[in-house]
Design a protein around this motif. Structure first.
Motif, PDB file in Angstrom:
ATOM      1  N   ALA A 121       0.831  -1.205   0.000  1.00 46.19           N
ATOM      2  CA  ALA A 121       0.000   0.000   0.000  1.00 46.19           C
ATOM      3  C   ALA A 121       0.868   1.259   0.000  1.00 46.19           C
ATOM      4  CB  ALA A 121      -0.937   0.012   1.206  1.00 46.19           C
ATOM      5  N   LEU A 122       1.943   1.263   0.804  1.00 47.73           N
ATOM      6  CA  LEU A 122       2.845   2.416   0.812  1.00 47.73           C
ATOM      7  C   LEU A 122       3.498   2.610  -0.554  1.00 47.73           C
ATOM      8  CD1 LEU A 122       4.583   1.954   4.283  1.00 47.73           C
ATOM      9  CD2 LEU A 122       2.816   3.611   3.670  1.00 47.73           C
ATOM     10  N   PHE A 123       3.887   1.506  -1.186  1.00 48.40           N
ATOM     11  CA  PHE A 123       4.491   1.583  -2.515  1.00 48.40           C
ATOM     12  C   PHE A 123       3.483   2.119  -3.534  1.00 48.40           C
ATOM     13  CE2 PHE A 123       5.309  -0.305  -6.691  1.00 48.40           C
ATOM     14  CZ  PHE A 123       6.561   0.235  -6.942  1.00 48.40           C
ATOM     15  N   ALA A 124       2.238   1.650  -3.462  1.00 48.33           N
ATOM     16  CA  ALA A 124       1.202   2.124  -4.395  1.00 48.33           C
ATOM     17  C   ALA A 124       0.985   3.630  -4.230  1.00 48.33           C
ATOM     18  CB  ALA A 124      -0.099   1.358  -4.167  1.00 48.33           C
ATOM     19  N   GLN A 125       0.968   4.120  -2.988  1.00 48.09           N
ATOM     20  CA  GLN A 125       0.821   5.560  -2.757  1.00 48.09           C
ATOM     21  C   GLN A 125       2.004   6.329  -3.340  1.00 48.09           C
ATOM     22  OE1 GLN A 125       0.459   5.884   1.489  1.00 48.09           O
ATOM     23  NE2 GLN A 125      -1.679   5.207   1.518  1.00 48.09           N
ATOM     24  N   ALA A 126       3.211   5.810  -3.141  1.00 44.12           N
ATOM     25  CA  ALA A 126       4.406   6.471  -3.670  1.00 44.12           C
ATOM     26  C   ALA A 126       4.374   6.490  -5.197  1.00 44.12           C
ATOM     27  CB  ALA A 126       5.662   5.772  -3.170  1.00 44.12           C
ATOM     28  N   GLU A 127       3.918   5.406  -5.814  1.00 39.76           N
ATOM     29  CA  GLU A 127       3.812   5.351  -7.275  1.00 39.76           C
ATOM     30  C   GLU A 127       2.780   6.353  -7.789  1.00 39.76           C
ATOM     31  OE1 GLU A 127       5.478   3.103  -9.904  1.00 39.76           O
ATOM     32  OE2 GLU A 127       6.790   3.715  -8.257  1.00 39.76           O
ATOM     33  N   GLN A 128       1.662   6.502  -7.093  1.00 44.24           N
ATOM     34  CA  GLN A 128       0.651   7.485  -7.482  1.00 44.24           C
ATOM     35  C   GLN A 128       1.222   8.894  -7.415  1.00 44.24           C
ATOM     36  OE1 GLN A 128      -2.630   6.653  -4.846  1.00 44.24           O
ATOM     37  NE2 GLN A 128      -3.524   5.123  -6.234  1.00 44.24           N
ATOM     38  N   ARG A 129       1.966   9.193  -6.341  1.00 45.30           N
ATOM     39  CA  ARG A 129       2.607  10.511  -6.227  1.00 45.30           C
ATOM     40  C   ARG A 129       3.617  10.725  -7.343  1.00 45.30           C
ATOM     41  NH1 ARG A 129       2.909   9.400  -0.755  1.00 45.30           N
ATOM     42  NH2 ARG A 129       5.093   8.820  -0.950  1.00 45.30           N
ATOM     43  N   GLU A 143       3.342  13.645 -10.075  1.00 45.10           N
ATOM     44  CA  GLU A 143       4.425  14.632 -10.232  1.00 45.10           C
ATOM     45  C   GLU A 143       4.969  14.632 -11.657  1.00 45.10           C
ATOM     46  OE1 GLU A 143       7.244  13.606  -7.202  1.00 45.10           O
ATOM     47  OE2 GLU A 143       5.961  14.366  -5.588  1.00 45.10           O
ATOM     48  N   ALA A 144       5.060  13.444 -12.260  1.00 42.53           N
ATOM     49  CA  ALA A 144       5.546  13.365 -13.644  1.00 42.53           C
ATOM     50  C   ALA A 144       4.556  14.049 -14.597  1.00 42.53           C
ATOM     51  CB  ALA A 144       5.748  11.910 -14.049  1.00 42.53           C
ATOM     52  N   GLU A 145       3.254  13.839 -14.365  1.00 41.31           N
ATOM     53  CA  GLU A 145       2.236  14.475 -15.211  1.00 41.31           C
ATOM     54  C   GLU A 145       2.240  15.987 -15.010  1.00 41.31           C
ATOM     55  OE1 GLU A 145      -1.403  12.523 -14.231  1.00 41.31           O
ATOM     56  OE2 GLU A 145      -0.869  10.684 -15.335  1.00 41.31           O
ATOM     57  N   ALA A 146       2.408  16.439 -13.765  1.00 42.73           N
ATOM     58  CA  ALA A 146       2.453  17.875 -13.487  1.00 42.73           C
ATOM     59  C   ALA A 146       3.678  18.500 -14.133  1.00 42.73           C
ATOM     60  CB  ALA A 146       2.461  18.115 -11.982  1.00 42.73           C
TER      61      ALA A 146
END
Length: 167
Positions: A148-156, A160-163
């Motif tokens: 779950a922590l990894f999934a949250q980090a991947e979403q961030r 950030e890459a899209e921004a």
């Protein structure tokens, strides 16, 4: 018969060309260990009402091709009722892993979730041992869901890459 041999060789040849995923745990070790009780011995005479703040972090580096070091850092800061720090227990639990045959996403997940999940019980035991040696009750850290922590980090990371692309 000759056709059957050719077909079976073709099937084996195709299977042989797929990359084989290999994962080997080479070593688990403590990289850094620290315990501090700044209010001792006065803290032992006060009523025990602990508040625990746990910081968790992971990092990894490639030591050589296919050989990775993963470091799980745990820092437990315990206060006793007020903001006065009762103790701080810190551990950097590390492991060396041989990993090959994974695509980029699989490698990120393995290094960011799977390996820390292997290291966590060792780090939890080290922290608990430090706390007991400091003459405090066991800390008994709860399990952590590294997926779950990894999934949250991947979403961030994705956000950030899209921004960054929009700027």
């Amino acid at each position: 018969m000759a056709d059957e041999n050719q077909n079976s060789q073709g099937a084996n040849g195709a299977a042989d060309q797929q990359p084989q995923v290999q994962f080997t745990l080479q070593r688990i070790y403590v990289k850094d260990l620290s315990f501090e009780s700044p209010k001792a011995p006065a803290v032992f005479q006060s009523q025990w009402n602990p508040h625990v703040n746990l910081d968790l972090n992971t990092r990894h580096s490639e030591l050589q091709e296919g050989i990775h070091e993963v470091v799980l850092s745990l820092s437990a800061t315990v206060t006793n009722g007020e903001d006065d720090v009762t103790f701080i227990a810190e551990v950097q639990q590390a492991g060396i892993f041989a990993i090959s045959g994974l695509d980029e996403a699989g490698m990120r997940h393995t290094l960011g979730a799977f390996c820390p999940n292997i290291l966590f019980p060792y780090a939890r035991e080290a922290v608990d041992n430090l706390v007991l040696r400091g003459s405090f009750p066991p800390l008994m850290l709860s399990p952590v869901n590294f997926d779950a922590l990894f999934a949250q980090a991947e979403q961030r990371r994705t956000a950030e890459a899209e921004a960054g692309e929009k700027s």
